[in-house]
Design a protein around this motif. Structure first.
Motif, PDB file in Angstrom:
ATOM      1  N   TYR B   9       0.929  -1.259  -0.016  1.00 26.47           N
ATOM      2  CA  TYR B   9       0.172   0.028  -0.039  1.00 26.47           C
ATOM      3  C   TYR B   9       0.984   1.275  -0.036  1.00 26.47           C
ATOM      4  N   SER B  11       0.238   5.502   0.788  1.00 26.62           N
ATOM      5  CA  SER B  11      -0.592   6.319   1.345  1.00 26.62           C
ATOM      6  C   SER B  11      -0.609   7.811   0.456  1.00 26.62           C
ATOM      7  N   ASN B  13       1.920   9.734   0.463  1.00 25.41           N
ATOM      8  CA  ASN B  13       2.906  10.800   0.988  1.00 25.41           C
ATOM      9  C   ASN B  13       4.362  10.300   1.270  1.00 25.41           C
ATOM     10  N   GLN B 251       2.971   5.550   6.153  1.00 22.66           N
ATOM     11  CA  GLN B 251       1.914   4.537   6.459  1.00 22.66           C
ATOM     12  C   GLN B 251       1.276   4.770   7.941  1.00 22.66           C
ATOM     13  N   GLU B 253       0.950   7.430   9.408  1.00 21.49           N
ATOM     14  CA  GLU B 253      -0.217   8.341   9.388  1.00 21.49           C
ATOM     15  C   GLU B 253      -1.816   7.974   8.945  1.00 21.49           C
ATOM     16  N   SER B 254      -1.580   6.991   7.955  1.00 18.96           N
ATOM     17  CA  SER B 254      -2.664   6.402   7.493  1.00 18.96           C
ATOM     18  C   SER B 254      -3.105   5.008   8.172  1.00 18.96           C
ATOM     19  N   GLU B 256      -5.178   4.504  10.406  1.00 21.26           N
ATOM     20  CA  GLU B 256      -6.687   4.260  10.848  1.00 21.26           C
ATOM     21  C   GLU B 256      -7.186   3.795   9.402  1.00 21.26           C
ATOM     22  N   PHE B 257      -6.942   4.380   8.384  1.00 21.68           N
ATOM     23  CA  PHE B 257      -7.662   4.050   7.135  1.00 21.68           C
ATOM     24  C   PHE B 257      -7.300   2.820   6.437  1.00 21.68           C
ATOM     25  N   ILE B 258      -5.960   2.377   6.681  1.00 17.75           N
ATOM     26  CA  ILE B 258      -5.586   1.045   6.449  1.00 17.75           C
ATOM     27  C   ILE B 258      -6.314  -0.101   7.099  1.00 17.75           C
ATOM     28  N   ARG B 261      -9.939  -0.448   6.177  1.00 20.88           N
ATOM     29  CA  ARG B 261     -10.160  -1.111   4.948  1.00 20.88           C
ATOM     30  C   ARG B 261      -9.932  -2.571   5.050  1.00 20.88           C
TER      31      ARG B 261
END
Lengths: 383, 383
Positions: B9, B11, B13, B251, B253-254, B256-258, B261
């Protein structure tokens, strides 16, 4: 003016290649840029096999595992070296046997090696200090006569050569059974953290792949040579991310430019100091023996005393110039000094106390260099 | 349709932060992004100390050095695990004592541990398989009673929790004396190759820094606590380049999103299969015990036989779907199977032979997932 000791070089393609590596969908080890680096390094320097590692330390650890160092085995190396040269073998239980440096160069005193060989000696680890070749003919002959392994610690020695008695010019790292290189950001060619194991002796090839892949025969599996892979040996995770290899590849493509720039800076220092500092003051300047080339990894002065060095470093610092000392004799370290009785390595201690490394990096401008030279000359005029 | 098993993945950034790290002028270890990652991980998960490493393997090796594993010391771990769990201790001379997995989960059978403890036992290494917590209350109690160290192999367990008898929800990796995480590209949070050692027990803090810095007290030196640094201990180069940390920070920073999903994909598999595959066929679906949370690292099926698994994998492959098996019982490996007499770990062998991991990555679309689910259902209808 503020002059750093080192500034990591960027060729300009690093980010592009990193983006490309990320886009490839494989940023773990042995991706497309790792392969490119292996190919480049093998083609350019004629190594039998190049294997990127996460650091030179890790390459040395791989080497120690490959030659099967067992507790009690003795390994001969200079005391004036980086801790990793030693730790890689200590971790396998080796007894370290430290040799002194030469009077004219911080590298291992080749004449001292034979006297240190015993029935327990397993390997010699010459360190090509400042990228300047040790006398490899002499070392390889000893290894042959006493059935020892030679692991070149070529951390600083990329693109440097040995001129053998046979008249051939051999890249450092291509001569010993194994060799370890560093791509730490302080080196000529960099990837932040990074290293490489060079496998010259055919008999280590297969096992090197296994040890680098956590002790599994995964590489052979992916080549279709076996139908499943598993745990066959000890090992570790020595593979760097392909992102690191992408950075490194951009550097390798600029090898010629980087080396030209560094050599020009090195020569400029040498032209300014040779015949001046060394003739009027008790200073040793870098020595390149006739069997070696100069890869311009480092320009250093060896002061006449620790006090003189302290004053020189302080004087340069007060003028915004960051010059630095280097290794501390390992035999005198807190870790080792209880492990020997009265080992006296005079030259190693001299370099420990008196050696000063000057700023040397691709982007060091002529004005900056003149500023450094001027202040060193001034310091010695005042003395 | 072609469906990969995993797709690393991004993100968005990662390149920006890598560029920023490069611009900082320090891309070796412990640069600005390494610090950001340490802070993030300690704040988010309450670890006493987070130290990025070049891999989870290296974090395990650090742990083995820190607890001073000596030749002959025994270390208890599951046989169904990655080779690095074992190699890290074999490299220090440990005798491995393998425990079986549970009937309902590939993780170590906590009930089996006490019977394996001897006077030579030094440590227990629970592996949180698929990010699902082992029963840490039970393991920590054993460790306390027998004076053992606990090193959590939390390679797959980022953002997963243990619900203790005390009613507290504890992040995995924060419970044992030490813990090792992986950021390999196959994990939830990645940096290509990469890992982290978590130091929970205060007494390991100082030495962990030293071992990570090649056995030198360099970190204390840079904090101004000592006036020069040198070789004080064994060690290696465990620091990743700051470029790797920059990727990792994007990664984190992301996170929660990861995780949202991944959990949504995991739940979609589970909704499709639970009550269907496991009730009509002899299939084991993932089990999350009441003491554990689910970090959606992995969705797997355990087939009823090796033959069934072989056919299922082939069927999926012929339809463009890459599902894969996982570990091979380490006690049955070429490296270890001469080192024991008749060790019989039935559940470990069952997972070795029958477990199938399904594609699970952030960018796996609903259509793709439906396609996978449809083919698995079809395979079992035809059976």
């Amino acid at each position: 003016m503020k002059i750093l000791f080192n500034k990591p070089y960027k060729s300009g393609n690093e980010l592009k290649y990193i983006a490309d590596s990320i886009e490839s969908g494989k940023i773990s080890g042995d991706g497309i840029y790792t392969k490119k680096c292996h190919d480049f390094l093998e083609n350019k320097f004629g190594y039998n096999k190049a294997l990127l590692t996460t650091s030179c330390t890790d390459a040395l650890e791989m080497a120690a595992i490959l030659i099967d160092v067992k507790p009690g085995d003795e390994v001969i190396m200079p005391s004036y070296t980086f801790v990793s040269t030693a730790n890689a073998f200590v971790l396998r239980g080796a007894k370290l046997v430290f040799a002194d440096s030469k009077k004219d160069h911080p590298g291992i005193d080749e004449e001292a090696i034979e006297t240190l060989i015993t029935s327990k000696t397993k390997a010699i680890v010459p360190v090509h200090y400042a990228g300047v070749a040790c006398d490899m003919d002499k070392i390889m002959e000893l290894a042959k006569n006493y059935d020892l392994f030679v692991i070149e610690d070529a951390a600083q020695a990329i693109d440097s050569y040995y001129l053998g008695k046979d008249g051939l010019k051999k890249p450092l790292g291509s001569i010993g059974h194994l060799a370890a290189f560093s791509f730490h950001e302080t080196k000529n060619i960099i990837s932040g953290e990074g290293g490489m194991l060079v496998v010259n002796d055919e008999k280590f090839l297969k096992r090197a792949e296994i040890i680098r892949e956590k002790g599994t025969n995964r590489s052979a599996f992916f080549r279709g040579e076996i139908d499943k892979y598993g745990w066959v040996d000890v090992g570790s995770s020595f593979l760097p991310s392909d992102i690191i290899a992408a950075y490194l590849y951009a550097q390798l493509e600029s090898l010629e430019f980087i080396q030209d720039r560094r050599k020009s800076i090195w020569n400029r220092y040498d032209n300014a100091f040779r015949g001046v500092l060394d003739s009027k003051h008790d200073i040793t300047l870098p020595f390149i023996p006739s069997h070696a080339t100069n890869n311009a990894h480092m320009y250093y002065l060896v002061c006449s005393s620790i006090d003189e060095r302290k004053k020189l470093l302080a004087y340069l610092k007060s003028n915004g110039i960051l010059a630095v000392f280097h290794y501390l004799s390992l035999h005198e370290s807190k870790f080792f000094n209880g492990k020997h009785e009265g080992l006296n390595l005079k030259e190693s201690d001299r370099y420990t106390n008196c050696l000063v490394r000057l700023p040397l990096f691709v982007e060091l401008g002529e004005q900056e260099q003149d500023f450094i030279i001027k202040h060193i000359n001034e310091f010695y005029k005042k003395k």
